[in-house]
Design an enzyme around this catalytic site. Structure first.
Site, mmCIF file in Angstrom:
data_model
loop_
_atom_site.group_PDB
_atom_site.id
_atom_site.type_symbol
_atom_site.label_atom_id
_atom_site.label_comp_id
_atom_site.label_asym_id
_atom_site.label_seq_id
_atom_site.Cartn_x
_atom_site.Cartn_y
_atom_site.Cartn_z
ATOM 1 N N LYS A 140 0.854 -1.191 0.000
ATOM 2 C CA LYS A 140 0.000 0.000 0.000
ATOM 3 C C LYS A 140 0.894 1.247 0.000
ATOM 4 C CE LYS A 140 -3.943 1.897 2.645
ATOM 5 N NZ LYS A 140 -4.772 1.715 3.863
ATOM 6 N N SER A 161 -9.732 -0.836 7.175
ATOM 7 C CA SER A 161 -9.175 -0.649 5.829
ATOM 8 C C SER A 161 -8.442 -1.848 5.259
ATOM 9 C CB SER A 161 -8.245 0.569 5.800
ATOM 10 O OG SER A 161 -8.990 1.753 5.796
ATOM 11 N N SER A 190 -9.708 1.489 2.942
ATOM 12 C CA SER A 190 -8.902 2.302 2.058
ATOM 13 C C SER A 190 -7.837 1.529 1.286
ATOM 14 C CB SER A 190 -8.199 3.393 2.870
ATOM 15 O OG SER A 190 -7.300 2.813 3.804
#
Lengths: 492, 95
Positions: free
Chosen positions: A80, A179, A155
């Site tokens: 990420k 997330s 997210s």
């Protein structure tokens, strides 16, 4: 003969060691998958082709020398984009960090490298990890490989999407309010948030420091455990890093559910969930009971209020953490006659609407005269949540509920309604407040063929029980559907 | 319950130079979010201590020894403006 991009980490690891597969060949397979799907999915912000090729070469050379670096040796892993990578652009999905090339590696990046992993690239995310759909990225949304008209959750939507489609075999995400677990549920894969403090946050661009935790995405519980083993452990560079031994999560893989005490978290397992989600959840609970687990309904009243408290605590912490993005040391700068004007203009231009909203909410909740009524009260409610969990774990080993009340929603559907978006996290937020571990496991599909996630949560440092329950759920649900994009491309 | 919020003041505290139109567009959303979050005010928390962190925290001390730091040139290379070994910013006071 299948495409190596569809292998589990465990199976790829066996083939790498028996000589049937090379890390370079495996990297080629996931790169091919990415080149076929990225135009539709946009899972990646940066693909590090050179770095990945060099890492794969090193991994193959080490194996040839007989060096075995563990479960991720030679495995392509996505990262990420809020985890900093020396020499590779890191933006956290924000314009305010456009072009930033970090001068250091996050601890998890060092650990992945030491474990022989091949980092394929940086994945798209909601700006600064604020969102539940990956639509809040300054660089455009990520789509869901099960249906590109839908969001992958967020997210960490880029990481989830890449693992689901096969442009990586595993990935790291960060989970502040769900997330990792929510996008895992929406893309039909496994996502785990470890106990707070077990994985170093050094080099994770901070959102809400008392809630943020890095964790793995993978297609199986065993693979998630393999990633967890590589990244977990004390780090002197993170003052909140746990100092004790890492729990033996792998021990839970082999144990069956016989005698496991499972509590059904009543406040999050009924009304408010889509009927298909609820049906798949209840079917799985029944299967657990059938396999010898003891199932008890448990009431944790504070879990119904956790989301309200979260939407004061997380914005309050974010408003403080994001003060550092001021145009002084990195990122773009918008000019001004004074430093205050420069900061105001740089921040107005650099932050998107959701981040701006949360900074405003947090600044307000912390401001003089409102602190006690908002932030202070939310912290007391956080105590109620912690106490409810502690009481529950006197009677049960794990708690279960659906991960997300709905399956993947359409791109744009919740974009203009922040509160509706926030409700995506109603079942994932409580354990961020308590610091306990949670995991989402796919257990079925809804009427539209979209995956449904089942959440297991356990007491702090209870990763063995967490994995024991999750592995049992995985075996009982026997979920083997694959997203449209992966199968059609795989057959091509 | 209407929440009293001076958004222009809050934006200034947060160093967000928002236009009047932007302030107006955020105002309704912030009211909704704060109304929702403010439901915590109705919960019984008499005598409940606040939790600021999930783990019992203690100071993380280490021996006072010199360790490697980030490379200054590599860090300054990312700065929007610099003056030799310093970050450069506009004046703090209006002239």
């Amino acid at each position: 003969m299948g495409d190596p991009a569809d292998l589990t980490i465990a199976e790829a690891g066996r083939q790498l060691r028996d000589g049937g597969l090379t890390a370079a060949g495996l990297l080629d397979a996931v790169r091919r998958r990415a080149s076929m799907t990225e135009a539709q999915l946009h899972a990646f912000l940066t693909i590090d082709a050179e770095g990945a090729a060099a890492a794969a070469e090193r991994a193959d050379a080490a194996l040839a020398r007989g060096e075995d670096l563990g479960p991720l040796h030679g495995i392509p892993v996505a990262l990420k984009d809020n985890m900093v990578t020396r020499g590779v652009e890191t933006t956290a999905g924000s314009r305010i960090l456009a072009g930033w090339v970090p001068p250091y590696d996050a601890t998890v990046v060092e650990r992945l490298a030491r474990g022989g992993a091949v980092i394929v690239g940086k994945t798209n995310m909601d700006e600064f990890a604020m969102g539940s759909s990956t639509e809040n990225s300054a660089y455009g949304p990520t789509r869901n490989p099960w249906d590109p008209g839908r969001v992958p959750g967020g997210s960490s939507g880029g990481s989830a999407s890449s693992v689901a489609v096969g442009s990586a075999l595993g990935a790291l995400g960060s989970d502040t309010g769900g997330s990792i677990r929510q996008p895992a549920a929406l893309t039909g894969i496994v996502g785990m948030k470890p106990t707070y403090g077990l994985v170093s946050r050094y080099g994770l661009i901070a959102f809400a420091s008392s809630l943020d935790q890095i964790g793995p995405f993978a297609r199986t519980v065993e693979d998630a455990v393999g990633i967890f083993e590589v990244i977990a452990g004390h780090d002197p560079s993170d003052a909140t890093s746990y100092r004790g031994p890492v729990p033996d999560a792998r021990a839970g893989l082999a144990e069956g559910p016989e005698g496991l005490r499972v509590g059904v978290l009543r406040e999050l397992s009924g009304e408010g969930n889509d009927p298909d989600v609820l049906e798949a959840f209840e079917r799985t609970v029944d299967a657990l009971a059938g396999a010898g687990a003891t199932v008890t309904p448990m009431s944790l009243p504070s879990c119904a209020d956790a989301l309200n408290a979260y939407y004061l605590i997380a914005p309050a912490e974010c408003s403080a953490n994001l003060a550092r993005f001021d145009g002084v040391r990195y990122g773009p700068r918008i000019g001004g006659d004074t430093v205050e004007q420069m900061m105001g203009a740089t921040r107005r231009d650099g932050f998107g609407p959701e981040v701006t909203r949360r900074i405003l909410v947090g600044t307000y909740a912390l401001s003089a005269g409102y602190y006690d009524a908002f932030y202070g009260q939310a912290q007391k409610v956080r105590t109620l949540v912690v106490e409810d969990f502690r009481r529950a774990y006197a009677d049960v080993d794990v708690l279960v509920c659906p991960t997300s009340p709905t399956t993947a929603f359409r791109v744009g559907e919740r974009a203009d309604d922040p509160l509706q978006m926030y409700l995506s996290d109603v079942a994932t937020v409580p354990v961020n407040l308590s610091g306990d571990p949670g995991i989402s496991v796919p257990v079925g599909v809804d009427r539209d063929g979209l995956p449904i996630g089942f959440q297991v949560i356990a007491p702090a440092l209870g990763e063995a029980a967490l994995v024991r329950a999750a592995a049992a759920v995985e075996r009982l649900a026997a979920f083997d559907a694959r997203p449209a994009l992966a199968t059609s491309e795989g057959a091509a | 319950m209407p929440i009293d919020i001076d958004l222009a003041y809050v934006a200034r505290l947060a160093r967000l130079d928002l236009t009047d139109e932007e302030l107006a567009s955020y105002e309704g959303q912030l009211q909704d979010i704060l109304d929702y979050a403010a439901r915590v005010q109705a919960l019984p928390t008499e005598g409940v201590p606040p939790t600021s962190h999930p783990l019992p925290m203690r100071n993380a001390h280490r021996a006072d020894e010199v360790e490697p730091t980030l490379d200054r040139e590599e860090v300054l290379a990312q700065a929007p403006d610099r003056d030799g070994p310093f970050f450069r910013v506009p004046p703090f006071l209006e002239q």
